[in-house]
Design a protein around this motif. Sequence first.
Motif, PDB file in Angstrom:
ATOM      1  N   THR A  25      49.125  47.374  58.991  1.00 26.45           N
ATOM      2  CA  THR A  25      50.011  48.337  59.650  1.00 26.45           C
ATOM      3  C   THR A  25      49.297  49.019  60.802  1.00 26.45           C
ATOM      4  O   THR A  25      49.859  49.177  61.893  1.00 26.45           O
ATOM      5  CB  THR A  25      50.530  49.364  58.628  1.00 26.45           C
ATOM      6  N   LEU A  57      54.151  47.329  67.652  1.00 27.73           N
ATOM      7  CA  LEU A  57      55.494  47.640  67.164  1.00 27.73           C
ATOM      8  C   LEU A  57      56.114  48.795  67.941  1.00 27.73           C
ATOM      9  O   LEU A  57      57.326  48.814  68.179  1.00 27.73           O
ATOM     10  CB  LEU A  57      55.447  47.975  65.671  1.00 27.73           C
ATOM     11  N   ARG A  58      55.307  49.740  68.347  1.00 24.56           N
ATOM     12  CA  ARG A  58      55.820  50.898  69.102  1.00 24.56           C
ATOM     13  C   ARG A  58      56.364  50.490  70.465  1.00 24.56           C
ATOM     14  O   ARG A  58      57.155  51.227  71.062  1.00 24.56           O
ATOM     15  CB  ARG A  58      54.727  51.945  69.263  1.00 24.56           C
ATOM     16  N   ASP A  90      57.753  42.258  66.374  1.00 24.60           N
ATOM     17  CA  ASP A  90      58.954  43.003  66.014  1.00 24.60           C
ATOM     18  C   ASP A  90      58.930  43.531  64.588  1.00 24.60           C
ATOM     19  O   ASP A  90      59.573  44.533  64.300  1.00 24.60           O
ATOM     20  CB  ASP A  90      60.197  42.118  66.146  1.00 24.60           C
ATOM     21  N   ILE A  91      58.260  42.819  63.688  1.00 18.78           N
ATOM     22  CA  ILE A  91      58.294  43.209  62.282  1.00 18.78           C
ATOM     23  C   ILE A  91      56.998  42.811  61.597  1.00 18.78           C
ATOM     24  O   ILE A  91      56.419  41.769  61.899  1.00 18.78           O
ATOM     25  CB  ILE A  91      59.511  42.585  61.550  1.00 18.78           C
ATOM     26  N   SER A 119      64.714  41.150  65.292  1.00 16.57           N
ATOM     27  CA  SER A 119      63.833  41.181  64.132  1.00 16.57           C
ATOM     28  C   SER A 119      64.368  40.241  63.070  1.00 16.57           C
ATOM     29  O   SER A 119      65.572  40.146  62.875  1.00 16.57           O
ATOM     30  CB  SER A 119      63.752  42.600  63.561  1.00 16.57           C
ATOM     31  N   GLY A 175      63.572  48.878  67.813  1.00 17.87           N
ATOM     32  CA  GLY A 175      64.016  48.439  66.495  1.00 17.87           C
ATOM     33  C   GLY A 175      62.952  47.761  65.658  1.00 17.87           C
ATOM     34  O   GLY A 175      63.267  47.083  64.689  1.00 17.87           O
ATOM     35  N   ALA A 176      61.689  47.930  65.991  1.00 16.91           N
ATOM     36  CA  ALA A 176      60.609  47.312  65.211  1.00 16.91           C
ATOM     37  C   ALA A 176      60.534  47.938  63.822  1.00 16.91           C
ATOM     38  O   ALA A 176      60.935  49.082  63.624  1.00 16.91           O
ATOM     39  CB  ALA A 176      59.278  47.477  65.940  1.00 16.91           C
ATOM     40  N   SER A 177      60.025  47.158  62.862  1.00 10.14           N
ATOM     41  CA  SER A 177      59.983  47.627  61.480  1.00 10.14           C
ATOM     42  C   SER A 177      58.706  47.219  60.777  1.00 10.14           C
ATOM     43  O   SER A 177      58.109  46.191  61.093  1.00 10.14           O
ATOM     44  CB  SER A 177      61.154  47.022  60.686  1.00 10.14           C
ATOM     45  N   VAL A 178      58.326  48.043  59.790  1.00 13.36           N
ATOM     46  CA  VAL A 178      57.288  47.685  58.828  1.00 13.36           C
ATOM     47  C   VAL A 178      57.969  47.685  57.471  1.00 13.36           C
ATOM     48  O   VAL A 178      58.614  48.659  57.090  1.00 13.36           O
ATOM     49  CB  VAL A 178      56.113  48.698  58.823  1.00 13.36           C
ATOM     50  N   VAL A 179      57.838  46.573  56.742  1.00 12.12           N
ATOM     51  CA  VAL A 179      58.435  46.445  55.420  1.00 12.12           C
ATOM     52  C   VAL A 179      57.301  46.264  54.418  1.00 12.12           C
ATOM     53  O   VAL A 179      56.503  45.333  54.542  1.00 12.12           O
ATOM     54  CB  VAL A 179      59.396  45.233  55.350  1.00 12.12           C
TER      55      VAL A 179
END
Length: 134
Positions: A81, A88-89, A44-45, A132, A93-97
Motif C-alpha cells: 500500500t 493511486l493518488r 488503478d487498484i 478499475s 477512482g483508484a482503490s486499495v482492497v
Amino acid sequence: MVQRNSPPDGMLNNRTIYVKADLANSNDIRSAVETVVKSLGGLDILVNNAGVMFEKTVDEMAEADWDHMMDINLKAPFLLTKAALPHLRNRTGASVVNIGSIEGLASKSWPSCIFRLKSRHSRVYRSSSGRSWA
C-alpha cells in the motif's frame, strides 16, 4: 499480477502482466509496484490478498515461522500500500482492497497457532482502459 508462481497459460495479455516477487522482501515489493506502473502506464487498484499460515501449535512453531507469517500477512500489505499510494493518488477512482480470511472469525476446534489473515496471492492491476478491475 504479483505472485510467487507463474499464472496459467492464456491469462496474460497486454493488460495483465506477471511480476515475480517475494512479499517478505521490501525491495521486491517496491520493484514490483514500479514494474507494473512502468509497464502499464499507471496503477488503478491494489488488491492485498497474500497470506501464509502454519497449522502448528505454539509449541511446534518456530520463531522463524512466526516472523515469516507476520512478514507476509501483516507487513507486506502495509508495504504494498505504501509503495502503491503515490501512483493511486494520480488516478481517479483508484482503490486499495484488503482481503481477509474467515479464520479471523472462527478457529479450528484444536488448539493451534493459526493466523490465516489473507488468501493466496497479492495482485497489482492496472486496466489499460482506465477502468478499475480485479
